[in-house]
Design an enzyme around this catalytic site. Structure first.
Site, mmCIF file in Angstrom:
data_model
loop_
_atom_site.group_PDB
_atom_site.id
_atom_site.type_symbol
_atom_site.label_atom_id
_atom_site.label_comp_id
_atom_site.label_asym_id
_atom_site.label_seq_id
_atom_site.Cartn_x
_atom_site.Cartn_y
_atom_site.Cartn_z
ATOM 1 N N LYS A 1 0.992 -1.094 0.025
ATOM 2 C CA LYS A 1 0.044 0.079 0.005
ATOM 3 C C LYS A 1 0.835 1.295 -0.032
ATOM 4 O O LYS A 1 1.795 1.275 0.903
ATOM 5 C CB LYS A 1 -0.985 0.116 1.197
ATOM 6 C CG LYS A 1 -1.764 1.481 1.244
ATOM 7 C CD LYS A 1 -2.430 1.450 2.604
ATOM 8 C CE LYS A 1 -2.916 2.871 2.720
ATOM 9 N NZ LYS A 1 -3.863 3.178 4.066
ATOM 10 N N GLY B 1 -8.308 8.701 9.923
ATOM 11 C CA GLY B 1 -8.576 8.819 11.443
ATOM 12 C C GLY B 1 -9.564 9.812 11.566
ATOM 13 O O GLY B 1 -9.939 9.823 13.262
#
Lengths: 72, 263
Positions: free
Chosen positions: B106, B167
């Protein structure tokens, strides 16, 4: 090399003195790291796992030893 | 796929690897490695993201993630979280490949600490270099259909637009751009970042995404293991709803009971 038969290297930013002429595998073992669980970069170059036991630690080497930790 | 078909037959494939679960979970922010492992189990995820960090050389025998989440059973997807330049990200993934021995990674290259928004110029540059070196990068990106196309052309094996900042748990902020990315992509599209609760994950799947990647929504729930179960169910529900094809919206009411025979 110093008069004590040891060379100075940096490992993950910390200064270390290790016996002259040891392999990278031996250096990892001396620190207490299992070579099978980490990746090693020496002087900004990846050291393939297959070469760890063949390459000798040299004075002034700079090592980054990394592994996988939790992350997103 | 017909309604009769088993949902387990509904797989997706990235870079030649086929998975049943469309939920990818992170392994950060958990209170303990035990809780982390239990949440991964409950989520049904077959892929987990992991970070690459220095071994603590003053205490190299701390508990390890690999002792709790078996890389032979769950695919580890190394990430470049915390990298702000293409060079840092490439260096990190070269190390990750040596540590793990696989090419599926990733990529994320961040632009600033405040928003953790991706720097697309650096991200595209890193993608090009990584592909040349034989990596198969799943790429975190802005929710921009043109940027997504450029990444795909550069060889990204999956496009992973943010739903909202990393987040934040704010949910999918721009459903239109996520849908446009899905419609235009020839590789899997996964919403990565911004999911806060189960309905956000379901919404991503209803938009036609191939999967969802999340970390904080599970790790910072009061009961992470229960939330992991909720996310599993939400991703499956959203996927089924997408396959089923939702009803058209109407401006006004339409009775469900027949008008004929009314007394």
């Amino acid at each position: 090399m110093g008069i004590d038969g040891r060379v100075g290297i940096r490992v993950n930013g910390e200064h270390r003195r290790v016996p002259d002429g040891i392999s990278i595998t031996e250096m990892l073992n001396e620190i207490g790291i299992d070579p099978a669980r980490v990746a090693v970069e020496r002087n900004l170059e990846i050291v393939p796992r297959s070469s760890l036991s063949e390459l000798c630690v040299e004075n002034g080497d700079n090592y980054e030893i990394v592994h996988f930790v939790g992350g997103g | 796929m017909t309604a009769q078909q088993d949902i387990t037959a509904d797989t997706w494939t990235v870079a030649g690897r086929t998975f049943s679960s469309r939920l990818i979970v992170g392994t950060g922010k958990y209170k303990s490695l035990e809780e982390n492992a239990a949440a991964v189990e409950a989520s049904g995820a077959e892929i987990v993201t992991v970070a690459v960090r220095r071994v603590n050389i003053s205490d190299p025998n701390q508990p390890r993630l690999t002792d709790f989440i078996d890389p032979k059973k769950v695919t580890y997807l190394p990430n470049t979280a915390g990298c702000f330049t293409a060079e840092d990200a490439i260096r990190t993934l070269r190390l990750a490949r040596e540590a793990g021995g696989w090419n599926l990674v990733k990529l994320e290259v961040l632009g600033e600490a405040k928003t953790l928004y991706p720097d697309m110029r650096e991200t595209l540059r890193a993608t090009e270099v990584l592909v040349k070196e034989g990596f198969e990068p799943m790429v975190y990106c802005v929710d921009d259909p043109i940027a997504a196309k450029q990444l795909e052309e550069a060889g990204a094996v999956a496009i992973m637009p943010l739903g909202a900042p990393i987040g934040s748990g704010l949910g999918i902020q721009n459903r239109v751009t996520i849908r446009l990315i899905v419609e235009g992509a020839g590789v899997p599209v996964l919403v990565d970042a911004g999911v806060g609760t189960a309905s956000d994950a379901a919404q991503a799947m209803e938009l036609g995404c191939d999967g969802v990647l999340m970390n904080t929504a599970i790790a910072e729930a009061k009961d992470p293991v229960l939330m992991a179960r909720a996310m599993k169910a939400a991703v499956e529900a959203g996927r089924l709803a997408y396959l089923a094809g939702r009803m058209q919206k109407r401006r006004y009411a339409d009775p469900s009971s027949p008008l004929a025979g009314l007394i």
